[in-house]
Scaffold this active site. Structure first.
Site, PDB file in Angstrom:
ATOM      1  N   GLY A 305       0.840  -1.199   0.000  1.00  0.00           N
ATOM      2  CA  GLY A 305       0.000   0.000   0.000  1.00  0.00           C
ATOM      3  C   GLY A 305       0.865   1.235   0.000  1.00  0.00           C
ATOM      4  CD  GLU A 306       3.801   2.685   3.291  1.00  0.00           C
ATOM      5  OE1 GLU A 306       4.785   3.182   2.689  1.00  0.00           O
ATOM      6  OE2 GLU A 306       3.908   2.059   4.355  1.00  0.00           O
ATOM      7  N   GLY A 307       0.988   3.631  -1.820  1.00  0.00           N
ATOM      8  CA  GLY A 307       1.415   4.119  -3.128  1.00  0.00           C
ATOM      9  C   GLY A 307       2.778   3.598  -3.523  1.00  0.00           C
TER      10      GLY A 307
END
Length: 339
Positions: A305-307
């Site tokens: 996640g997080e980009g």
């Protein structure tokens, strides 16, 4: 400050009237590519990336000087049903880690010279448990959509949306099922690492949500409101605003993809400005990208996640851009072209 969208009707209207890529810029990029010192098509998908960026940046030689990574964080009431391997407190703790510069996405932003913004969305007030209630009221959902829209600067060369939220792969699975059909088992994956009985529980939770809201899930915006979350709504708002401002988008993993898919359901061409940065290890993500017609640039088995996965793929786009902008033409290098 006036919010970008005053109500759901304004969002629907915006989604119908979306700008297209600049065909002249794409033609100029293709014309230059034909003159560069390489066989036609030799850089393969890197060339396709250049043409994509050119069309949405509206210039024949695209650039990536102003990359924005926008991370949105939200908490989910459904997390109380044991759908994650981590407690809900981790969302707030990770936001603090982002702000201190200690997360993977911070390092990737530094690597690429990107600007990182982190928007925490009422973390002290989780959404409702969507197995028995709407996750958000329309007012709450609209506020989150507008928060996402407001995070997109108009002079951005590329937007990389990311997320943080314990329980959000559960919301993403429910939303993907609402938008593209299938039962929970078709979309639910391990998320933060649940397995065995915990994974079976996660599947039951998503099936319960789909059953409870079934009558209203045919409307993409209502599906987002009923089984999504604040960070998913913000991601949708950011992707929509990027399109309205002709900013190309590099999509991250399953949660980002599920949120973006709302726009694709509102308008089949809604995600034309988006590339898929990577396909994650979450099983539903591969299925979702196939449904959206978005082949991933990378397949590294990531599930952070997080980009982060998309941020890694920024390096590929930069490679494409520097080759297109910096290579000599046949004439400049006095190299004979193919006869």
């Amino acid at each position: 400050m006036m919010q970008p969208f005053r109500d759901f009707a304004a969002i629907r209207a915006a989604a119908v009237n979306l700008p297209a890529a600049d065909a002249d810029a794409v033609a100029a990029a293709r014309a230059r590519d034909q003159q560069l010192t390489k066989p036609t098509g030799a850089l393969a998908r890197l060339e396709d990336c250049v043409f994509h960026l050119a069309g949405w940046q509206r210039r024949g030689i695209p650039c990536l000087d102003a990359v924005r990574i926008a991370v949105f964080a939200g908490n989910h009431g459904v997390a109380a049903r044991g759908v994650s391997a981590y407690p809900a407190d981790v969302t707030m703790q990770m936001v603090a880690n982002f702000e201190r510069g200690g997360a993977a996405i911070n390092q990737l932003a530094i690597l690429h010279g990107a600007t990182l913004s982190v928007t925490a969305l009422e973390l002290e007030r989780p959404t409702q448990d969507f197995t028995a209630h709407a996750a958000m009221t329309e007012t709450e959902c609209l506020a989150a959509i507008n928060a996402g829209a407001e995070a997109v600067p108009p002079n951005c060369d590329l937007l990389v949306p990311g997320e943080m939220g314990i329980g959000n792969t559960t919301a993403a699975a429910a939303l993907a099922a609402a938008l593209h059909g299938g039962d929970a088992a078709s979309w639910v994956g391990p998320g933060t690492g649940v397995a065995g009985d915990a994974l079976d529980n996660k599947i039951r939770v998503v099936d319960a949500a789909l059953g409870f809201h079934r009558a209203a899930l045919g409307d993409p915006l209502q599906a987002l409101r009923l089984v999504g979350g604040r960070e998913l709504a913000a991601l949708f708002g950011a992707v929509l605003m990027a399109r309205l401002q002709s900013v190309p988008v590099l999509l991250d993993g399953f949660v980002v993809g599920a949120a973006a898919a709302v726009l694709a359901r509102l308008n089949p061409a809604g995600l034309d400005h988006c590339l898929a940065g990577h396909v994650s290890a979450e099983p539903g993500h591969r299925r979702l990208l196939a449904a959206l017609g978005k082949p991933a640039l990378l397949d590294l088995g990531m599930r952070l996640g997080e980009g982060a996965g998309a941020a890694v793929a920024v390096g590929l786009l930069k490679a494409a851009v520097v080759c297109h902008a910096g290579m000599a033409t046949f004439a400049e290098a006095s190299v004979s072209q193919r006869s």
